[in-house]
Design a protein around this motif. Structure first.
Motif, PDB file in Angstrom:
ATOM      1  N   UNK A  25       0.813  -1.220   0.078  1.00 46.37           N
ATOM      2  CA  UNK A  25       0.024   0.056   0.002  1.00 46.37           C
ATOM      3  C   UNK A  25       0.744   1.152  -0.114  1.00 46.37           C
ATOM      4  N   UNK A  26       1.821   1.382   0.838  1.00 49.96           N
ATOM      5  CA  UNK A  26       2.565   2.419   0.847  1.00 49.96           C
ATOM      6  C   UNK A  26       3.217   2.711  -0.540  1.00 49.96           C
ATOM      7  N   UNK A  27       3.864   1.362  -0.987  1.00 55.47           N
ATOM      8  CA  UNK A  27       4.554   1.645  -2.392  1.00 55.47           C
ATOM      9  C   UNK A  27       3.686   1.987  -3.432  1.00 55.47           C
ATOM     10  N   UNK A  28       2.328   1.590  -3.338  1.00 53.10           N
ATOM     11  CA  UNK A  28       1.517   1.764  -4.403  1.00 53.10           C
ATOM     12  C   UNK A  28       0.967   3.385  -4.483  1.00 53.10           C
ATOM     13  N   UNK A  29       0.870   3.742  -3.273  1.00 59.16           N
ATOM     14  CA  UNK A  29       0.513   5.301  -2.854  1.00 59.16           C
ATOM     15  C   UNK A  29       1.656   6.242  -3.509  1.00 59.16           C
ATOM     16  N   UNK A  30       2.839   5.678  -2.916  1.00 63.21           N
ATOM     17  CA  UNK A  30       3.979   6.528  -3.726  1.00 63.21           C
ATOM     18  C   UNK A  30       4.148   6.772  -5.067  1.00 63.21           C
ATOM     19  N   UNK A  40      11.088   3.785 -11.909  1.00 60.57           N
ATOM     20  CA  UNK A  40      10.911   2.759 -12.844  1.00 60.57           C
ATOM     21  C   UNK A  40      11.844   1.528 -12.183  1.00 60.57           C
ATOM     22  N   UNK A  41      12.950   1.874 -11.505  1.00 66.76           N
ATOM     23  CA  UNK A  41      13.986   0.760 -10.708  1.00 66.76           C
ATOM     24  C   UNK A  41      12.850  -0.091  -9.866  1.00 66.76           C
ATOM     25  N   UNK A  42      12.433   0.958  -9.122  1.00 65.85           N
ATOM     26  CA  UNK A  42      11.238   0.293  -8.209  1.00 65.85           C
ATOM     27  C   UNK A  42      10.131  -0.626  -8.851  1.00 65.85           C
ATOM     28  N   UNK A  43       9.701  -0.165  -9.834  1.00 64.08           N
ATOM     29  CA  UNK A  43       8.699  -1.067 -10.761  1.00 64.08           C
ATOM     30  C   UNK A  43       9.478  -2.237 -11.329  1.00 64.08           C
ATOM     31  N   UNK A  44      10.745  -2.295 -11.610  1.00 65.52           N
ATOM     32  CA  UNK A  44      11.614  -3.628 -12.142  1.00 65.52           C
ATOM     33  C   UNK A  44      11.726  -4.563 -10.836  1.00 65.52           C
ATOM     34  N   UNK A  45      11.951  -4.074  -9.655  1.00 66.35           N
ATOM     35  CA  UNK A  45      12.224  -4.798  -8.502  1.00 66.35           C
ATOM     36  C   UNK A  45      11.050  -5.547  -8.302  1.00 66.35           C
ATOM     37  N   UNK A  46       9.933  -4.618  -8.224  1.00 69.22           N
ATOM     38  CA  UNK A  46       8.590  -5.063  -7.462  1.00 69.22           C
ATOM     39  C   UNK A  46       8.175  -6.286  -8.538  1.00 69.22           C
ATOM     40  N   UNK A  48       9.956  -8.435 -10.362  1.00 74.31           N
ATOM     41  CA  UNK A  48      10.813  -9.462 -10.448  1.00 74.31           C
ATOM     42  C   UNK A  48      10.183 -10.879  -9.874  1.00 74.31           C
ATOM     43  N   UNK A  49       9.292 -10.774  -8.732  1.00 74.80           N
ATOM     44  CA  UNK A  49       8.682 -12.051  -8.414  1.00 74.80           C
ATOM     45  C   UNK A  49       7.845 -12.428  -9.427  1.00 74.80           C
ATOM     46  N   UNK A  50       7.212 -11.728 -10.440  1.00 75.40           N
ATOM     47  CA  UNK A  50       6.440 -12.095 -11.613  1.00 75.40           C
ATOM     48  C   UNK A  50       7.092 -12.854 -12.501  1.00 75.40           C
ATOM     49  N   UNK A  51       8.400 -12.232 -12.747  1.00 71.59           N
ATOM     50  CA  UNK A  51       9.183 -12.682 -13.993  1.00 71.59           C
ATOM     51  C   UNK A  51      10.028 -13.832 -13.673  1.00 71.59           C
ATOM     52  N   UNK A  52      10.583 -14.248 -12.454  1.00 71.69           N
ATOM     53  CA  UNK A  52      11.442 -15.380 -12.167  1.00 71.69           C
ATOM     54  C   UNK A  52      10.405 -16.590 -12.007  1.00 71.69           C
ATOM     55  N   UNK A  53      10.912 -17.596 -12.388  1.00 72.14           N
ATOM     56  CA  UNK A  53      10.201 -18.881 -12.023  1.00 72.14           C
ATOM     57  C   UNK A  53      10.190 -19.029 -10.613  1.00 72.14           C
ATOM     58  N   UNK A  84       6.145 -13.221  -2.896  1.00 70.95           N
ATOM     59  CA  UNK A  84       5.677 -13.829  -4.223  1.00 70.95           C
ATOM     60  C   UNK A  84       4.470 -12.995  -4.518  1.00 70.95           C
ATOM     61  N   UNK A  85       3.613 -12.612  -3.572  1.00 70.75           N
ATOM     62  CA  UNK A  85       2.428 -12.019  -3.936  1.00 70.75           C
ATOM     63  C   UNK A  85       2.262 -10.404  -4.013  1.00 70.75           C
ATOM     64  N   UNK A  86       3.430 -10.017  -3.617  1.00 66.89           N
ATOM     65  CA  UNK A  86       3.767  -8.384  -3.639  1.00 66.89           C
ATOM     66  C   UNK A  86       3.457  -7.876  -5.208  1.00 66.89           C
ATOM     67  N   UNK A  87       3.857  -8.303  -6.213  1.00 65.64           N
ATOM     68  CA  UNK A  87       3.719  -7.655  -7.535  1.00 65.64           C
ATOM     69  C   UNK A  87       2.052  -7.690  -7.830  1.00 65.64           C
ATOM     70  N   UNK A  88       1.413  -8.472  -7.501  1.00 64.46           N
ATOM     71  CA  UNK A  88      -0.207  -8.516  -8.096  1.00 64.46           C
ATOM     72  C   UNK A  88      -0.760  -7.287  -7.196  1.00 64.46           C
ATOM     73  N   UNK A  89      -0.582  -7.504  -5.823  1.00 62.09           N
ATOM     74  CA  UNK A  89      -1.033  -6.386  -4.778  1.00 62.09           C
ATOM     75  C   UNK A  89      -0.513  -5.006  -5.473  1.00 62.09           C
TER      76      UNK A  89
END
Lengths: 184, 354
Positions: A25-30, A40-46, A48-53, A84-89
């Motif tokens: 929630x704080x990240x999404x607000x930010x 953009x870097x934050x987006x990429x890191x967030x 990662x759990x989507x992209x990695x097996x 693992x759940x964070x990117x969706x949220x």
């Protein structure tokens, strides 16, 4: 016995979702309210759990958690599942915050409210349904997660047998009873 | 008193506004909303300075940029922006909660006074979507005023309203204008609103102030062709001054294929190229009966006649548009007829160089 698995899985997914929401929630607000260098870097890191097996992700996370001596515990499993759940949220929460008409928040700011008050009195009451939907999606992802649970909880006590693992175990038993003929 | 001078991509304005209503008049995309947002603090200009009653709200050079909550500007948004999850009473209470020093009892008293002043007692306990649009409008203004702002910014919420509601809206704004001494900036696209409410207006085009002054003056004497077009003035023709006679107080103007006698034009020289404009309602027109056109009469072919609520609009070849009272001409005019159009000398106005 199956009810135990279900309860455990619900508790596990619920804890992971709450933990992920506290980070998300704080990240999404930010991300929806501020422009800052490195977003953009934050987006990429967030993402990662989507992209990695999942197996690779869990391996990395366990390595990281091992440093803090959290290996193979309930907390470690929940933490892994939360990441693992964070990117969706994050994506869904950001979308719901961005879809909010900015004139409401601006009106509150113009009427003398600080950012925290704007968030509590205006943003949250207007967006809570969408935020809840995001949490539900995160919950389902955590609930259905297999790889993370398998790798973290595999070697732990039988109390760690959660629904996906229980399903596999049940399937294994069924297969043994049924004995399908596998071509040589 | 607000002093504004700032630049941002696509916007570069400088103006002052004292108490009373100052209209920001311009088409969509002229920068009206951006100017209001910059004053309220929702948008940040690239450079310049905004001063409200000796307090610097924004200064690009010294990097002063007060957050919106410290600017004391009431803002009425185009979408009204009443909080949908609160009752009207709570909407009005919201700005007061930020004033920590105000005792609780005083807050409720002030809300009650405001509800009475704007005739909202009946719907105070209802949410915005459950009250009439007129109540919503008044509540928006009441909420903007309850925190005792130093100025009011209004992004015309009446743009898409029906006539009855717009009159209610004008009434509310008149009330505010007459009861307070706040400077009010009103962004609008509607000329009637300018005339009815504003003491002065700024004509905006693509982020620049083209002209400023009292609405009557601006509409009567547009500063140029661009201004005239923005104000919706029809009948603009390029012309050349062929004679000036200060003795008889007349001038002679040559248009594309005819000449007209106009009033004397002080400050102009013979041979100057100018734009001539005539309000459609001040032209006279009658079907051509074969007689020779007299002075300032021009024969023109009628291209289209259309009914208006209170007049008949006649569009002639050559871009001439006339509006005549319905009763002056009863039978429906036929297209492609020859008409005589008269340009009365006192109706002719001349704008700067083409």
């Amino acid at each position: 016995m199956p009810l135990d698995w279900l309860g455990l899985a619900l508790r596990y997914a619920g804890s992971a979702t709450v933990l992920a929401a506290l980070m998300g929630l704080p990240l999404a607000w930010l991300r929806s309210h501020r422009r800052f260098p490195g977003r953009e870097l934050l987006d990429a890191v967030a993402n990662l759990p989507f992209l990695l097996p999942p197996a690779v992700l869990v391996y990395y996370l366990l390595s990281a958690l091992g440093i803090w001596k959290l290996h193979f515990s309930w907390d470690a499993a929940v933490a892994v599942s939360a990441v693992y759940t964070l990117p969706v949220l994050l994506h869904m929460m950001r979308a719901s915050l961005e879809s909010l008409d900015p004139s409401f928040e601006n009106a509150a700011r113009g009427l003398g409210a600080g950012e925290w008050r704007v968030f509590c009195r205006v943003t949250l009451p207007l967006a809570w349904r969408a935020l809840l939907r995001a949490m539900l999606a995160g919950f389902l992802r955590a609930f259905a997660d297999f790889a993370a649970t398998l790798m973290v909880a595999r070697n732990a006590t039988p109390a760690f047998l959660m629904l996906p693992l229980a399903a596999v175990a049940t399937l294994g038993i069924a297969l043994r009873v049924w004995r399908p003929r596998v071509p040589a | 008193m607000i002093q504004v001078r700032f630049a941002a991509p696509g916007v570069d304005v400088e103006f002052q506004a004292a108490s009373g209503i100052t209209a920001l008049f311009g088409a969509a995309g002229a920068g009206k909303t951006f100017i209001l947002d910059a004053i309220a603090g929702f948008a940040t200009p690239a450079s310049g300075r905004i001063i409200l009653d000796d307090e610097i709200l924004f200064d690009g050079a010294s990097r002063v940029n007060l957050p919106p909550r410290h600017r004391h500007c009431g803002y009425v948004a185009r979408q009204w922006a009443l909080f949908p999850h609160m009752t009207l009473h709570d909407n009005l209470l919201f700005p007061l909660a930020a004033l920590a020093r105000l005792p609780r009892l005083d807050r409720h008293r002030r809300v009650k006074e405001m509800l009475e002043r704007f005739a909202l007692q009946g719907s105070a306990s209802r949410r915005p979507r459950d009250v009439s649009p007129a109540d919503r409008l008044r509540a928006t203004v009441a909420r903007a005023l309850i925190g005792e702002p130093k100025m009011l910014l209004v992004d015309d919420p009446a743009a898409g309203l029906d006539i009855a509601l717009r009159e209610e809206w004008h009434k509310t704004l008149r009330l505010v204008r007459d009861e307070t001494s706040l400077p009010i900036l009103l962004a609008t696209r509607d000329a009637d609103t300018c005339f009815e409410l504003a003491g002065s207006m700024l004509l905006l085009n693509r982020g620049h102030v083209l002209q400023s002054g009292a609405p009557r003056k601006v509409f009567d004497q547009p500063a140029g062709l661009e201004a005239a077009r923005l104000l919706g003035i029809r009948n603009l023709f390029p012309a050349e001054i062929v004679a000036l006679d200060p003795g008889r107080n007349t001038s002679r103007l040559r248009l594309e294929n005819f000449e007209l006698t106009g009033p004397y034009l002080p400050g102009r020289l013979r041979g100057d190229r100018v734009w001539l404009c005539v309000e459609p309602g001040r032209l006279r027109a009658a079907p051509h009966d074969g007689a020779k056109p007299s002075a300032n009469q021009v024969a023109a072919r009628l291209e289209r006649a259309s009914e208006m609520p209170r007049a008949l609009r006649l569009e002639f070849a050559g871009g001439i548009v006339a509006e005549i009272a319905r009763r002056e001409f009863d039978p429906q005019p036929k297209d492609n007829e020859e008409w005589l159009v008269e340009f009365p000398p006192h109706a002719l106005r001349v704008l700067g160089c083409p």
